[in-house]
Each structure stands twice: as structure tokens, then as C-alpha cells.
Design a protein around this motif. Structure first.
Motif, PDB file in Angstrom:
ATOM      1  N   LEU A 137       1.723-136.847  11.786  1.00 23.98           N
ATOM      2  CA  LEU A 137       1.925-137.260  10.394  1.00 23.98           C
ATOM      3  C   LEU A 137       0.738-136.876   9.516  1.00 23.98           C
ATOM      4  N   ALA A 138      -0.480-137.001  10.048  1.00 31.92           N
ATOM      5  CA  ALA A 138      -1.661-136.591   9.277  1.00 31.92           C
ATOM      6  C   ALA A 138      -1.622-135.093   8.997  1.00 31.92           C
ATOM      7  N   GLY A 139      -1.279-134.307  10.009  1.00 30.41           N
ATOM      8  CA  GLY A 139      -1.159-132.860   9.813  1.00 30.41           C
ATOM      9  C   GLY A 139      -0.004-132.488   8.911  1.00 30.41           C
ATOM     10  N   ALA A 140       1.091-133.241   9.001  1.00 34.73           N
ATOM     11  CA  ALA A 140       2.257-132.959   8.169  1.00 34.73           C
ATOM     12  C   ALA A 140       1.947-133.188   6.692  1.00 34.73           C
ATOM     13  N   LEU A 141       1.151-134.195   6.386  1.00 34.47           N
ATOM     14  CA  LEU A 141       0.767-134.409   4.988  1.00 34.47           C
ATOM     15  C   LEU A 141      -0.023-133.215   4.466  1.00 34.47           C
ATOM     16  N   GLY A 142      -0.932-132.710   5.293  1.00 38.65           N
ATOM     17  CA  GLY A 142      -1.669-131.510   4.909  1.00 38.65           C
ATOM     18  C   GLY A 142      -0.756-130.305   4.772  1.00 38.65           C
ATOM     19  N   GLY A 143       0.208-130.191   5.678  1.00 35.16           N
ATOM     20  CA  GLY A 143       1.162-129.086   5.613  1.00 35.16           C
ATOM     21  C   GLY A 143       2.025-129.147   4.364  1.00 35.16           C
ATOM     22  N   ILE A 144       2.417-130.346   3.977  1.00 34.16           N
ATOM     23  CA  ILE A 144       3.218-130.506   2.763  1.00 34.16           C
ATOM     24  C   ILE A 144       2.395-130.128   1.542  1.00 34.16           C
ATOM     25  N   LEU A 145       1.120-130.534   1.533  1.00 33.94           N
ATOM     26  CA  LEU A 145       0.252-130.200   0.411  1.00 33.94           C
ATOM     27  C   LEU A 145       0.072-128.691   0.282  1.00 33.94           C
ATOM     28  N   VAL A 146      -0.167-128.013   1.389  1.00 34.74           N
ATOM     29  CA  VAL A 146      -0.335-126.556   1.364  1.00 34.74           C
ATOM     30  C   VAL A 146       0.978-125.883   0.994  1.00 34.74           C
ATOM     31  N   ALA A 147       2.104-126.381   1.505  1.00 35.20           N
ATOM     32  CA  ALA A 147       3.405-125.792   1.182  1.00 35.20           C
ATOM     33  C   ALA A 147       3.701-125.909  -0.305  1.00 35.20           C
ATOM     34  N   VAL A 148       3.381-127.035  -0.904  1.00 37.09           N
ATOM     35  CA  VAL A 148       3.603-127.200  -2.343  1.00 37.09           C
ATOM     36  C   VAL A 148       2.700-126.254  -3.128  1.00 37.09           C
ATOM     37  N   LEU A 149       1.458-126.095  -2.685  1.00 46.41           N
ATOM     38  CA  LEU A 149       0.544-125.172  -3.351  1.00 46.41           C
ATOM     39  C   LEU A 149       1.061-123.736  -3.272  1.00 46.41           C
ATOM     40  N   VAL A 150       1.547-123.342  -2.102  1.00 47.07           N
ATOM     41  CA  VAL A 150       2.103-122.000  -1.937  1.00 47.07           C
ATOM     42  C   VAL A 150       3.347-121.824  -2.815  1.00 47.07           C
ATOM     43  N   LEU A 151       4.158-122.854  -2.901  1.00 47.12           N
ATOM     44  CA  LEU A 151       5.362-122.791  -3.733  1.00 47.12           C
ATOM     45  C   LEU A 151       5.012-122.634  -5.207  1.00 47.12           C
ATOM     46  N   VAL A 152       4.044-123.389  -5.678  1.00 45.06           N
ATOM     47  CA  VAL A 152       3.638-123.298  -7.084  1.00 45.06           C
ATOM     48  C   VAL A 152       3.065-121.917  -7.387  1.00 45.06           C
ATOM     49  N   LEU A 153       2.216-121.405  -6.493  1.00 46.63           N
ATOM     50  CA  LEU A 153       1.669-120.068  -6.705  1.00 46.63           C
ATOM     51  C   LEU A 153       2.771-119.007  -6.677  1.00 46.63           C
ATOM     52  N   GLY A 154       3.760-119.198  -5.817  1.00 49.65           N
ATOM     53  CA  GLY A 154       4.879-118.260  -5.761  1.00 49.65           C
ATOM     54  C   GLY A 154       5.693-118.257  -7.035  1.00 49.65           C
ATOM     55  N   VAL A 155       5.905-119.423  -7.606  1.00 48.65           N
ATOM     56  CA  VAL A 155       6.644-119.506  -8.871  1.00 48.65           C
ATOM     57  C   VAL A 155       5.858-118.839  -9.993  1.00 48.65           C
TER      58      VAL A 155
END
Length: 118
Positions: free
Chosen positions: A57-75
Motif C-alpha cells: 500500500l505504501a508503494g502503491a500510493l507512490g505509484g499512483i502519485l507518479v502515474a498521475v504525474l505522468v498522465l498530467v505531463l502526457g496531457v
């Protein structure tokens, strides 16, 4: 029962170490996930499975944060027309899943080890 204090502390450790991990690309980020998962599993003090769950769960929170950052940069890149939108949307989804899995799996392993040792 999930100990959210342990999960959030492990996530905070991953986040802080992840910022400093740019000095050692690749190795530093993996170490940040391992240390954060270990902290979450140790604080949970719930055995091997509980430590793995808390580390995940701790790693998943970090993964979600990075995924959102990648998504925003992609947009942003898609809106500027630098990349085709169809190609970018597929690659963004694949990268988000990859980051999520990489950050969560090593944290779960470290959490399981910490749960065993605690």
C-alpha cells in the motif's frame, strides 16, 4: 486491519528518499521503495502477510502519485501537439501501470521481510 499510520509513514519515507534518489538514478529509486516498504511493514508489526500488505500500500500510493504525474505531463505534451494523441494515450496508460507495479512490488517484498523480522 490496515494501519494507515504505517502506510503513510512508509509512503513519506519513499517520497523523501525518492527526491534524493536522483543522485543515483535507478538504484536510488529502487532503494527508496525498499526502505519505505520496510518501514511500513515494520511499523505495522502484523506478520509477513500484514507487512507485505502495508508495504504494498505504501508503494502503491507512490505509484499512483507518479502515474498521475505522468498522465498530467502526457496531457500537456498532447495538447501542445508534440506527440500524436492516440499514441500518447496508449503509452501513458502503459507507463502508469509500469510505474505503479514497479513501485508497489519491491515495497511489498521489503514489507514482508520487515513483518517477518518484527
Amino acid at each position: 486491519m490496515v494501519n494507515w499510520r504505517a502506510v503513510l509513514t512508509g509512503f513519506a519515507v519513499e517520497l523523501v528518499l525518492g527526491v534524493f534518489a536522483f543522485a543515483l538514478p535507478g538504484i536510488g529509486h529502487a532503494a527508496a521503495g525498499l526502505v519505505g516498504g520496510f518501514v511500513a511493514g515494520w511499523m505495522a508489526d502484523d506478520g509477513v502477510f500484514g507487512g507485505a500488505v502495508h508495504g504494498f500500500l505504501a508503494g502503491a500510493l507512490g505509484g499512483i502519485l507518479v502515474a498521475v504525474l505522468v498522465l498530467v505531463l502526457g496531457v500537456v505534451f498532447s495538447a501542445t501537439g508534440l506527440f500524436p494523441a492516440v499514441l500518447l494515450s496508449f503509452s501513458i496508460g502503459a507507463l502508469a501501470l509500469l510505474f505503479f507495479a514497479l513501485l508497489a512490488i519491491d515495497s511489498a517484498v521489503a514489507g514482508a521481510v520487515a513483518g517477518f523480522l518484527a
